[in-house]
Design a protein around this motif. Structure first.
Motif, short mmCIF file in Angstrom:
data_model
loop_
_atom_site.label_atom_id
_atom_site.label_comp_id
_atom_site.label_asym_id
_atom_site.label_seq_id
_atom_site.Cartn_x
_atom_site.Cartn_y
_atom_site.Cartn_z
N ALA A 179 20.91 54.00 -7.51
CA ALA A 179 20.11 54.07 -8.73
C ALA A 179 20.65 55.13 -9.68
CB ALA A 179 18.65 54.38 -8.38
N ASP A 218 23.65 53.60 -11.33
CA ASP A 218 23.23 52.56 -12.28
C ASP A 218 22.68 53.18 -13.56
OD1 ASP A 218 23.98 50.54 -10.61
OD2 ASP A 218 21.96 49.95 -10.01
N ASN A 219 21.91 54.27 -13.42
CA ASN A 219 21.37 54.93 -14.60
C ASN A 219 22.49 55.50 -15.46
OD1 ASN A 219 18.78 54.34 -13.72
ND2 ASN A 219 18.44 56.35 -12.82
N ARG A 272 16.15 53.37 -13.40
CA ARG A 272 15.69 53.19 -12.03
C ARG A 272 15.22 54.50 -11.41
NH1 ARG A 272 20.12 50.31 -8.49
NH2 ARG A 272 18.46 50.68 -6.96
N ARG A 286 7.04 58.28 -9.31
CA ARG A 286 7.91 57.75 -10.35
C ARG A 286 7.65 58.57 -11.60
NH1 ARG A 286 8.14 53.95 -14.44
NH2 ARG A 286 10.21 53.02 -14.69
#
Length: 354
Positions: free
Chosen positions: A21, A24-25, A231, A325
């Motif tokens: 993640a 990906d970020n 993410r 989150r």
């Protein structure tokens, strides 16, 4: 006296850190910058999750520009990898000079005094320079920058920092962008850099040659354009130390702020404000096991919380995920996403997944 040898002890508290993640970020933020290179702010020990692990993963993904706050952080991190560079954002104090001159890292010069020190010690060595375009924090004024003060320096990156990028409609964003562009047109440097994570979300006009994301890398949503695109990287899991039966009318925790309306059960978790899970979550936080979600019951203590688990099949030694989150946790707790990340303490096991 011989000291006894103890077997390793794992803390009843852990961070699950998603390396895929994180990467990906970074890739999403890189793509948002158009043709600009995309660096990574890894100050405050990678925003609390471990700078070394962050740098290794992002370097493998193609990141080549890293930023820390102080020389102590630069020394602790070491060299970020082949072809990569490290910049120290808080500049170079007199006490830092010996380290800075011997280091592979570049200082970010923020004042006339820093410029003078660097010119006297290592004028041919590359440095970075910060321009204050309206934040009134660190940096030279635009007038100082174009006065000739910087003549003779080998400037790698000329940079500034946006004050209101997380509010896209703020007129200050364009004011700062234009002020920086005017200075950049007059001060030679290898590269120019303005945008943090939120600045990247403002569009490619703010990207210049190099962007410097921080929060967005680690799962924070820096602006409306990032909603649903970033993410989650950091998850908290805490072990159940005890399950208690709580009768109707009984209270839980300091101040007796929670009163059971019916007979229930409470799971006591090894987590509290000493671990960065602050008191603002009282009455708002939650934990979960699978799809089952349980509300906090009572105040957050230094290193304990209680959650109302009712009749759920949960016992001592089980692990619950604490909802964390960043965008939602910030709303619930009243804390900023930055505080939620950087306040995480040292008592967690840290487990990286790929």
């Amino acid at each position: 006296m011989t000291q006894p040898t103890f077997p390793p002890v794992e803390a009843p508290l852990r961070l699950i850190l998603d390396g895929a993640a994180l990467v990906d970020n970074w890739r999403w933020l890189h793509d948002r910058g158009g043709g600009a290179a995309c660096g990574a702010a890894v100050k405050a020990d990678g925003y609390g999750i471990g700078a070394g692990n962050v740098v290794r993963r992002l370097h493998r993904a193609g990141c080549r520009d890293f930023f820390v706050a102080t020389w102590a952080e630069a020394v602790a991190l070491g060299h970020p990898g082949d072809g990569a560079s490290l910049s120290v954002l808080h500049g170079v104090r007199p006490a830092d000079m010996a380290t800075a001159v011997a280091s592979h890292a570049r200082p970010t010069l923020n004042s006339a005094g820093m410029v003078a020190r660097w010119k006297a010690a290592a004028p041919a060595r590359p440095c970075d320079v910060m321009i204050d375009t309206g934040m009134n924090r660190l940096g030279l004024t635009p007038a100082e920058a174009v006065s000739g003060l910087l003549d003779g320096l080998a400037i790698d990156t000329l940079m500034s920092h946006l004050a209101c990028a997380d509010t896209p409609e703020s007129p200050m964003n364009l004011v700062q962008r234009n002020a920086f562009a005017q200075v950049a047109a007059q001060v030679p440097a290898r590269r120019y850099s303005l945008a943090n994570s939120a600045g990247i979300c403002l569009g490619t006009d703010f990207a210049f040659d190099l962007t410097r994301p921080g929060l967005g890398l680690y799962g924070g949503e820096p602006g409306p354009a990032a909603a649903g695109r970033i993410r989650q990287v950091v998850r908290i899991e805490a072990e159940v130390l005890q399950v208690r039966s709580v009768e109707a009318g009984q209270t839980i925790g300091y101040g007796a702020t929670f009163t059971a309306q019916a007979s229930t059960r409470a799971a006591i978790l090894n987590l509290g404000y000493a671990d960065g899970y602050l008191r603002g979550f009282a009455g708002r936080g939650s934990a979960r096991a699978g799809s089952d979600r349980f509300a906090l019951a009572g105040r957050v203590s230094m290193d304990l919380i209680a959650v109302d688990i009712g009749a759920a099949d949960i016992g001592e030694g089980d692990w619950l995920e604490v909802d964390y989150r960043l965008p939602e946790a910030a709303i619930r707790s009243g804390l900023s996403q930055y505080e939620l990340l950087t306040g995480l303490g040292t008592r967690y096991q840290r487990h990286w997944t790929e």
